[in-house]
Design a protein around this motif. Structure first.
Motif, PDB file in Angstrom:
ATOM      1  N   CYS A 109     106.350  75.584  16.021  1.00  0.00           N
ATOM      2  CA  CYS A 109     106.721  74.770  17.189  1.00  0.00           C
ATOM      3  C   CYS A 109     106.244  75.452  18.467  1.00  0.00           C
ATOM      4  CB  CYS A 109     108.229  74.561  17.257  1.00  0.00           C
ATOM      5  SG  CYS A 109     108.838  73.367  16.091  1.00  0.00           S
ATOM      6  N   ALA A 110     106.398  76.783  18.520  1.00  0.00           N
ATOM      7  CA  ALA A 110     105.971  77.500  19.724  1.00  0.00           C
ATOM      8  C   ALA A 110     104.461  77.409  19.890  1.00  0.00           C
ATOM      9  CB  ALA A 110     106.412  78.960  19.646  1.00  0.00           C
ATOM     10  N   ALA A 111     103.735  77.461  18.761  1.00  0.00           N
ATOM     11  CA  ALA A 111     102.279  77.339  18.854  1.00  0.00           C
ATOM     12  C   ALA A 111     101.885  75.974  19.383  1.00  0.00           C
ATOM     13  CB  ALA A 111     101.665  77.575  17.466  1.00  0.00           C
ATOM     14  N   SER A 112     102.546  74.929  18.885  1.00  0.00           N
ATOM     15  CA  SER A 112     102.247  73.588  19.403  1.00  0.00           C
ATOM     16  C   SER A 112     102.631  73.485  20.870  1.00  0.00           C
ATOM     17  CB  SER A 112     102.995  72.524  18.626  1.00  0.00           C
ATOM     18  OG  SER A 112     102.966  72.782  17.277  1.00  0.00           O
ATOM     19  N   ALA A 113     103.770  74.098  21.243  1.00  0.00           N
ATOM     20  CA  ALA A 113     104.227  73.978  22.631  1.00  0.00           C
ATOM     21  C   ALA A 113     103.262  74.687  23.573  1.00  0.00           C
ATOM     22  CB  ALA A 113     105.627  74.577  22.769  1.00  0.00           C
ATOM     23  N   ARG A 114     102.720  75.839  23.116  1.00  0.00           N
ATOM     24  CA  ARG A 114     101.807  76.583  23.974  1.00  0.00           C
ATOM     25  C   ARG A 114     100.534  75.779  24.253  1.00  0.00           C
ATOM     26  NH1 ARG A 114     102.073  80.999  20.654  1.00  0.00           N
ATOM     27  NH2 ARG A 114     104.225  81.532  21.095  1.00  0.00           N
ATOM     28  N   ALA A 115     100.145  74.952  23.282  1.00  0.00           N
ATOM     29  CA  ALA A 115      98.915  74.176  23.440  1.00  0.00           C
ATOM     30  C   ALA A 115      99.166  72.824  24.088  1.00  0.00           C
ATOM     31  CB  ALA A 115      98.260  73.978  22.077  1.00  0.00           C
ATOM     32  N   ASP A 116     100.387  72.609  24.560  1.00  0.00           N
ATOM     33  CA  ASP A 116     100.697  71.277  25.101  1.00  0.00           C
ATOM     34  C   ASP A 116     100.097  71.125  26.498  1.00  0.00           C
ATOM     35  OD1 ASP A 116     103.116  69.226  24.031  1.00  0.00           O
ATOM     36  OD2 ASP A 116     102.303  68.884  26.033  1.00  0.00           O
ATOM     37  N   ARG A 117      99.857  69.855  26.863  1.00  0.00           N
ATOM     38  CA  ARG A 117      99.232  69.625  28.156  1.00  0.00           C
ATOM     39  C   ARG A 117     100.232  69.699  29.299  1.00  0.00           C
ATOM     40  NH1 ARG A 117      96.444  64.300  28.483  1.00  0.00           N
ATOM     41  NH2 ARG A 117      98.002  63.791  26.943  1.00  0.00           N
ATOM     42  N   SER A 118     101.502  69.340  29.015  1.00  0.00           N
ATOM     43  CA  SER A 118     102.438  69.256  30.131  1.00  0.00           C
ATOM     44  C   SER A 118     103.099  70.612  30.394  1.00  0.00           C
ATOM     45  CB  SER A 118     103.497  68.194  29.851  1.00  0.00           C
ATOM     46  OG  SER A 118     104.688  68.789  29.439  1.00  0.00           O
ATOM     47  N   TYR A 119     103.329  70.905  31.663  1.00  0.00           N
ATOM     48  CA  TYR A 119     103.944  72.175  32.054  1.00  0.00           C
ATOM     49  C   TYR A 119     105.309  72.334  31.449  1.00  0.00           C
ATOM     50  CZ  TYR A 119     100.586  73.431  35.643  1.00  0.00           C
ATOM     51  OH  TYR A 119      99.471  73.818  36.287  1.00  0.00           O
ATOM     52  N   ARG A 120     106.049  71.210  31.510  1.00  0.00           N
ATOM     53  CA  ARG A 120     107.448  71.254  31.078  1.00  0.00           C
ATOM     54  C   ARG A 120     107.532  71.670  29.617  1.00  0.00           C
ATOM     55  NH1 ARG A 120     110.255  66.327  29.642  1.00  0.00           N
ATOM     56  NH2 ARG A 120     108.167  65.830  29.589  1.00  0.00           N
ATOM     57  N   ARG A 121     106.646  71.087  28.799  1.00  0.00           N
ATOM     58  CA  ARG A 121     106.731  71.405  27.371  1.00  0.00           C
ATOM     59  C   ARG A 121     106.181  72.786  27.079  1.00  0.00           C
ATOM     60  NH1 ARG A 121     104.417  65.842  25.359  1.00  0.00           N
ATOM     61  NH2 ARG A 121     105.987  64.499  26.258  1.00  0.00           N
ATOM     62  N   ARG A 122     105.233  73.260  27.891  1.00  0.00           N
ATOM     63  CA  ARG A 122     104.727  74.611  27.644  1.00  0.00           C
ATOM     64  C   ARG A 122     105.842  75.630  27.857  1.00  0.00           C
ATOM     65  NH1 ARG A 122      99.774  75.045  31.155  1.00  0.00           N
ATOM     66  NH2 ARG A 122      99.518  72.825  30.807  1.00  0.00           N
ATOM     67  N   GLY A 123     106.807  75.299  28.742  1.00  0.00           N
ATOM     68  CA  GLY A 123     107.939  76.199  28.953  1.00  0.00           C
ATOM     69  C   GLY A 123     108.767  76.378  27.708  1.00  0.00           C
ATOM     70  N   ALA A 124     108.703  75.418  26.783  1.00  0.00           N
ATOM     71  CA  ALA A 124     109.491  75.531  25.554  1.00  0.00           C
ATOM     72  C   ALA A 124     109.057  76.722  24.724  1.00  0.00           C
ATOM     73  CB  ALA A 124     109.376  74.246  24.745  1.00  0.00           C
ATOM     74  N   ALA A 125     107.790  77.143  24.863  1.00  0.00           N
ATOM     75  CA  ALA A 125     107.318  78.282  24.070  1.00  0.00           C
ATOM     76  C   ALA A 125     108.118  79.539  24.395  1.00  0.00           C
ATOM     77  CB  ALA A 125     105.834  78.505  24.337  1.00  0.00           C
ATOM     78  N   ALA A 126     108.442  79.730  25.694  1.00  0.00           N
ATOM     79  CA  ALA A 126     109.222  80.914  26.077  1.00  0.00           C
ATOM     80  C   ALA A 126     110.612  80.858  25.457  1.00  0.00           C
ATOM     81  CB  ALA A 126     109.321  81.000  27.594  1.00  0.00           C
ATOM     82  N   ASP A 127     111.240  79.678  25.520  1.00  0.00           N
ATOM     83  CA  ASP A 127     112.570  79.547  24.913  1.00  0.00           C
ATOM     84  C   ASP A 127     112.526  79.860  23.429  1.00  0.00           C
ATOM     85  OD1 ASP A 127     113.574  78.685  27.323  1.00  0.00           O
ATOM     86  OD2 ASP A 127     113.066  76.585  26.905  1.00  0.00           O
ATOM     87  N   LEU A 128     111.455  79.388  22.773  1.00  0.00           N
ATOM     88  CA  LEU A 128     111.372  79.611  21.329  1.00  0.00           C
ATOM     89  C   LEU A 128     111.130  81.081  21.019  1.00  0.00           C
ATOM     90  CD1 LEU A 128     109.501  76.398  20.283  1.00  0.00           C
ATOM     91  CD2 LEU A 128     111.854  77.000  19.890  1.00  0.00           C
ATOM     92  N   GLU A 129     110.487  81.806  21.950  1.00  0.00           N
ATOM     93  CA  GLU A 129     110.348  83.249  21.700  1.00  0.00           C
ATOM     94  C   GLU A 129     111.688  83.955  21.788  1.00  0.00           C
ATOM     95  OE1 GLU A 129     107.136  85.156  23.460  1.00  0.00           O
ATOM     96  OE2 GLU A 129     105.785  83.787  22.409  1.00  0.00           O
ATOM     97  N   TYR A 130     112.523  83.531  22.770  1.00  0.00           N
ATOM     98  CA  TYR A 130     113.884  84.078  22.795  1.00  0.00           C
ATOM     99  C   TYR A 130     114.604  83.764  21.492  1.00  0.00           C
ATOM    100  CZ  TYR A 130     113.513  84.826  27.822  1.00  0.00           C
ATOM    101  OH  TYR A 130     113.137  85.255  29.051  1.00  0.00           O
ATOM    102  N   ALA A 131     114.393  82.545  21.001  1.00  0.00           N
ATOM    103  CA  ALA A 131     115.041  82.152  19.743  1.00  0.00           C
ATOM    104  C   ALA A 131     114.601  83.071  18.608  1.00  0.00           C
ATOM    105  CB  ALA A 131     114.726  80.700  19.417  1.00  0.00           C
ATOM    106  N   LEU A 132     113.316  83.439  18.599  1.00  0.00           N
ATOM    107  CA  LEU A 132     112.832  84.348  17.559  1.00  0.00           C
ATOM    108  C   LEU A 132     113.495  85.717  17.671  1.00  0.00           C
ATOM    109  CD1 LEU A 132     109.018  83.718  17.202  1.00  0.00           C
ATOM    110  CD2 LEU A 132     110.812  83.266  15.564  1.00  0.00           C
ATOM    111  N   ASP A 133     113.643  86.196  18.926  1.00  0.00           N
ATOM    112  CA  ASP A 133     114.327  87.476  19.121  1.00  0.00           C
ATOM    113  C   ASP A 133     115.732  87.436  18.540  1.00  0.00           C
ATOM    114  OD1 ASP A 133     112.210  88.520  20.354  1.00  0.00           O
ATOM    115  OD2 ASP A 133     112.985  88.382  22.398  1.00  0.00           O
TER     116      ASP A 133
END
Lengths: 189, 201
Positions: A152-176
């Motif tokens: 999901c984080a990989a898809s979010a990082r490649a997303d076009r919208s800024y808002r959804r790209r921010g989800a990648a950071a949240d998902l990294e916290y989730a991984l931690d």
């Protein structure tokens, strides 16, 4: 395409499914902690942090949390089919104000009664159910969750919208938090 | 559900204990903006806000009463409106469904009641530093869990039944949510203290 495939579907349904699985594991672990069956207040708290971050990421995808549960939906459907529909067909001229109000109130009360009955029935049936192993102890849960979050984080990082790209950071916290929940490394005492 | 009702004095006691622990953290912590301390404070405030919205003893019947009155009023009104407009039963039903959705949105019956979390004001002088997890928080958790178990009833103390009871009873679900937040706050503080002890050695 199997249900467990972490790459199945878009990011939003994957996050929703992940959230559902995590909620189940957390609730189960919490029950086991409450009943001292598997006393551990750290594991489910950390899984709760994972779920919190996943929910933050899901909110960026405009995934709304569910407002109703299964018994409510079932009770409303049953009340509509079993009470409101026959009354509408049986009562002569139901479009008058007073009969329509009566039918609506009857349907609402039936829905409340059916929901209460369903909940009680489910609890009563669960009293004699066999106990299953705790999902929080299942190493496969962590593996699947990690793979899903990573994809999901990989898809979010490649997303076009800024808002959804921010989800990648949240998902990294989730991984931690997920690795903290699995290893439970820094624990006092 | 069991006939045992959660005594709501207990709820007040748990909230007081949480407030005590929160106050102790704010007084003794040297840096309130430190990540773990800030997280713990946020979780504690959220737990208190969740406990403030645990539905009371009378909230079930009151909810049913409000829903009944609103439904009857909306159904009668939409039927009268459809009759005045010259429509039949279908028009009345569609109108009633639309108005009911609007009415429930306005009265907030379908929404979750939310209370904004409050935090105690930070003191001017930073404290000497946190050395242990406040005892009040642990005691709050013990009381919260015993309250939840009492609310669930003795017959449901096995894990499958308790799981169902947690998802079936709104008050119990709130208590469980608050318990989760409280555990997270305690865990955050423990991780902070663990980091400190590693720095010192």
């Amino acid at each position: 395409m199997s249900r467990d495939d972490p790459f199945a579907g878009g990011v939003a349904p994957r996050l929703r499914r992940l959230d559902r699985g995590l909620a189940e594991a957390i609730r189960d672990a919490q029950c086991r902690d409450w009943t001292a069956d598997r006393p551990d207040r750290v594991g489910f708290a950390r899984l709760g942090q994972v779920r919190r971050e996943v929910l933050t990421a899901a909110a960026r995808y405009r995934v709304a949390p569910r407002v109703t549960d299964g018994p409510t939906v079932l009770a409303v459907a049953a009340a509509g089919l079993l009470v409101a529909l026959p009354l509408l067909l049986l009562v002569p001229d139901p479009a008058r104000p007073l009969p329509l109000a009566g039918i609506a109130v009857a349907a609402v009360w039936a829905a409340y009664a059916i929901r209460a009955g369903l909940r009680r029935l489910r609890i009563r049936r669960a009293r004699h159910a066999a106990d299953t192993p705790a999902p929080i102890d299942d190493p496969f849960l962590y593996a699947v969750t990690r793979r899903t979050i990573e994809s999901c984080a990989a898809s979010a990082r490649a997303d076009r919208s800024y808002r959804r790209r921010g989800a990648a950071a949240d998902l990294e916290y989730a991984l931690d938090w997920l690795s903290a929940a699995q290893d439970e490394l820094p624990r006092l005492r | 559900m069991s006939p045992v009702r959660a005594p709501y004095t207990d709820l007040g006691a748990v909230r007081a204990l949480i407030a005590d622990g929160f106050d102790e953290i704010v007084r003794t912590a040297d840096d309130l903006d430190q990540f773990w301390i800030r997280s713990a404070c946020g979780r504690l405030a959220a737990a208190d806000a969740v406990l403030a919205t645990v539905p009371g003893r009378r909230s079930g019947p009151v909810n049913v009463l409000i829903t009944t009155v609103v439904t009857a009023g909306v159904a009668a009104g939409s039927a009268a409106l459809a009759r005045a407009a010259g429509g039949g039963l279908v028009v009345a039903l569609v109108l009633a469904a639309l108005l009911l959705a609007v009415a429930f949105q306005v009265t907030g019956l379908l929404r979750r009641r939310e209370v904004a979390p409050v935090r105690p004001a930070a003191p001017k002088v930073p404290g000497p530093g946190l050395v242990e997890v406040p005892l009040a928080l642990e005691r709050a958790r013990v009381r919260l869990v015993s309250m939840g178990l009492r609310r669930a009833g003795r017959a449901n103390w096995r894990v499958p039944a308790l799981r169902r009871a947690l998802s079936g009873d709104p008050a119990l679900a709130r208590i469980a949510e608050a318990d989760l937040l409280l555990c997270q706050a305690i865990d955050c503080l423990e991780r902070y203290l663990d980091d400190l002890s590693k720095d010192w050695s």
